[in-house]
Design an enzyme around this catalytic site. Structure first.
Site, short mmCIF file in Angstrom:
data_model
loop_
_atom_site.label_atom_id
_atom_site.label_comp_id
_atom_site.label_asym_id
_atom_site.label_seq_id
_atom_site.Cartn_x
_atom_site.Cartn_y
_atom_site.Cartn_z
N ASN A 132 -8.83 -5.46 -5.95
CA ASN A 132 -9.72 -5.73 -4.81
C ASN A 132 -8.95 -6.04 -3.53
O ASN A 132 -9.54 -6.39 -2.52
CB ASN A 132 -10.70 -6.85 -5.15
CG ASN A 132 -10.00 -8.14 -5.54
OD1 ASN A 132 -8.77 -8.20 -5.53
ND2 ASN A 132 -10.76 -9.16 -5.88
N HIS A 141 -16.28 -17.41 -0.91
CA HIS A 141 -15.07 -16.66 -0.55
C HIS A 141 -15.30 -15.16 -0.39
O HIS A 141 -14.39 -14.43 0.01
CB HIS A 141 -13.96 -16.91 -1.56
CG HIS A 141 -13.97 -15.99 -2.76
ND1 HIS A 141 -15.06 -15.85 -3.58
CD2 HIS A 141 -13.02 -15.17 -3.27
CE1 HIS A 141 -14.77 -15.00 -4.55
NE2 HIS A 141 -13.54 -14.57 -4.38
N GLY A 142 -16.48 -14.68 -0.74
CA GLY A 142 -16.69 -13.23 -0.62
C GLY A 142 -18.07 -12.88 -1.13
O GLY A 142 -18.93 -13.76 -1.28
#
Lengths: 142, 487
Positions: free
Chosen positions: B208, B409-410
């Site tokens: 990722n 965080h995402g």
């Protein structure tokens, strides 16, 4: 008995491995790990290299030996670019393992065939025994 | 995982769901998951809640085992997990609460360019970035460090890169912890870890990890955006990478060597990946000192990556990076443990905050913020998937009251990698992204593209709306991807 199958995990990748003996289980787990890296269709070609692997931990911890065995193969694979596909375990117990692994010297990454395994985890790892033999589920951080 | 989680989540309000301490014996505190009704089914489906409950077994854990709305199944800790432990109350440190990719994180670089400046050169730029930034598994780069220098990277962090000329002093000012944690001890790093870290500085990695060229398409808070130097239509660059082989090996080494600590310190955890040692023990201190080496290495790595990218911009635009305004907005870690001061029941305590897929989000006025950002709060950089949006948030007071200064965080995955491969069978993800949204994607392998397809991720906007609504951090700006390079 199936040697192993890939299992679903949201963030990472896992395998369930089986073996009629512990030795077979450990060999199949190693095979499964390398299948994660390349996919099942991959047939490596090239000159064969053999490596002796010996791990002595004296911790009375079979799961620990399993993680160390797979981590060691992964380490050699990363360092020396050997894609292992043959495993012969000569001795195995709760304290260590002695084996020969052979594989093909190939830079998989150059061939665009590579999924990185960062590490072998201990997540819910338990080697179980039933009438058919042994099994375990291993989650890899990818 | 086929079967949904069987436990019970108690709804506290529109953003908070509790796992009562009574869920299973051994839990030392309740679990608390930040989510909304639309994210909830996904969370229940992948059993990450069980991992939230497991984390609450850690000795010395304070208040709650927390999970951010991007929570999904991890190993040991869930991804999106936050736990603070108190050293004076036998609090532990768990390498699994940081993960293998120690100090995986993101940095955001702004520019003076607008979309019209970039459009004619976008493809050239993306190709040049792809060709000049080492990416992919085990990739090694042109930025080489000798053994002695590697030790310097471990103990000094991103400052090493600045001294080598890979950036300027100001870059450190806008990096979490100024790109260097104090107390890193290279002697606690194994020979293998050294070896695996060698030659990987300035390399992106795979999976990722990415470098993305973006345009800001929405500003939510003009004042804070101004302070961060952001405006609508502006071109930005986001870099997501970590500590590469070094971090993996350090985590591996310590998860293994801490196995004996469970008996030695009489610790009961339901998952072996949660092995831990008291903060106030030789084993705990050794891990923390080694972890800091990897954290410093990761900040150096992102600094080197930014340097390489600046060089590429200079060539493509034939101008210095300075005159293109390629300045660092901020760099945040999202896999890390930090000793931080937090108030517990009105009293200030020094706690070890584990963030496993969670970002620090200090509010306005916090002493650890750069002077320039004191009024706005800490920039929080939230990457989405490669087809939708990314966000800049600002840390808010709620994070200090509830989450030990942490936020999401995402986007968080919602499909497994093999699930994504199934869903995307026979599709050309890069072509689709280009035809649909004009996004140029370059990846080393096709597998990465499919596994990282937009469908594999939750809706990042939903995730961000939860942390905004819960008061953990507030929305400042939204970016849309234009070009992506992946390992």
């Amino acid at each position: 008995m199936k040697p192993f199958e890939l299992i679903e995990h949201t963030a990472d990748v896992g395998i369930k491995a089986w073996g009629s003996t512990l030795t077979e289980l450990f060999e199949n787990a190693a095979r499964g790990m390398f299948i994660i890296i390349t996919g099942e269709e991959y047939k490596p070609q090239g000159s064969e290299i053999e490596k002796k692997i010996e791990i002595n931990e004296n911790r009375d911890d079979l799961e620990g030996v399993l993680v160390s065995w797979l981590s060691e193969l992964l380490y050699i694979f990363n360092r020396e670019k050997i894609y292992f596909n043959n495993f012969k375990i000569s001795s195995l117990n709760n304290n260590g393992i002695k084996a020969e692994a052979s594989g093909i010297n190939i830079d998989l990454y150059q061939n665009g065939l590579y999924k990185e395994i960062k590490a072998v985890t201990f997540h819910n790892l338990k080697i179980e025994e039933d009438v058919d033999g042994f099994s375990c589920t291993i989650i890899f951080d990818v | 995982m086929a079967q949904a989680w069987q436990g019970k989540l108690e709804k506290l309000d529109n953003f908070r769901w509790k796992i009562p301490q009574s869920y299973k014996p051994g839990m030392k505190v309740p679990g608390l998951i930040y989510a909304n009704e639309s994210l909830l089914p996904g969370i229940i489906n992948d059993k990450a809640s069980e991992q939230v409950a497991n984390v609450s077994f850690l000795p010395g854990i304070v208040k709650y085992s927390l999970a951010m709305p991007d929570i999904h199944l991890g190993y040991g800790f869930p991804i999106g997990g936050v736990a603070a432990t108190d050293p004076v109350n036998n609090g532990v440190i768990a390498p699994g609460g940081i993960g293998y990719d120690i100090n995986c994180g993101v940095r955001l670089v702004r520019s003076d360019l607008i979309l019209d400046d970039l459009k004619p050169r976008l493809e050239t730029l993306v190709n040049a970035l792809f060709n000049n930034i080492p990416s992919g598994v085990g990739s090694s780069g042109d930025i080489k460090a000798s053994a002695k220098e590697e030790e310097d990277i471990f103990s000094k962090g991103a400052m090493w890169a600045i001294k080598k000329g890979y950036g300027v002093k100001e870059d450190l000012e806008f990096t979490e912890d100024k790109g260097s944690m104090e107390g890193a001890d290279p002697s606690k790093v194994s020979v293998r870890a050294y070896e695996r870290g060698k030659d990987q500085s300035g390399t992106l990695g795979s999976g990722n990890h990415f470098l993305e060229i973006q345009v800001i398409d929405e500003i939510y808070d003009g004042e804070k955006a101004d302070i961060f130097g952001l405006f609508k239509g502006q071109i930005t660059m986001m870099i997501h990478s970590g500590s590469r082989g070094l971090g993996y090996q350090i985590c591996d080494d310590y998860v293994k060597s801490m196995a004996g600590c469970l008996n030695k310190y009489n610790i009961n955890v339901p998952d072996r990946q949660l092995v831990c040692a008291p903060l106030d023990s030789g084993e705990g201190r050794a891990y923390l000192s080694a972890m800091k080496c990897a954290a410093n290495y990761a900040w150096t790595n992102r600094q080197c990556l930014m340097h390489l990218a600046r060089n590429v911009f200079e060539k493509v635009f034939n101008k210095s990076w300075n005159s293109l305004g390629l300045n660092l907005v901020y760099d945040v870690a999202h896999n890390i443990a930090k000793m931080e001061k937090h108030k517990v029941d009105g009293k200030e305590r020094l706690l070890c905050v584990h963030r496993k897929g969670a970002t620090r989000a200090f509010p306005p006025g916090h002493p650890d913020l750069p002077e320039l950002y004191k009024k706005a709060g800490q920039p929080v950089i939230i990457p989405g998937d490669m087809g939708t949006f990314s966000y800049v948030l600002a840390g808010a007071e709620g994070s200090m009251q509830e989450t030990f200064g942490s936020t999401c965080h995402g986007a968080g995955r919602c499909l497994s990698r093999s699930g994504a491969v199934k869903v995307c069978a026979g599709r050309n993800i890069d072509k689709e992204l280009f035809n649909k949204s004009g996004i140029i994607v370059r990846a080393k392998t096709r597998t990465t593209l499919v596994e990282e397809a937009p469908e594999a991720y939750k809706d990042v906007s939903e995730v961000v709306n939860v942390v905004h609504g819960a008061g953990l951090s507030t929305k400042v700006a939204r970016m849309r991807p234009l070009g992506v390079i992946k390992g």
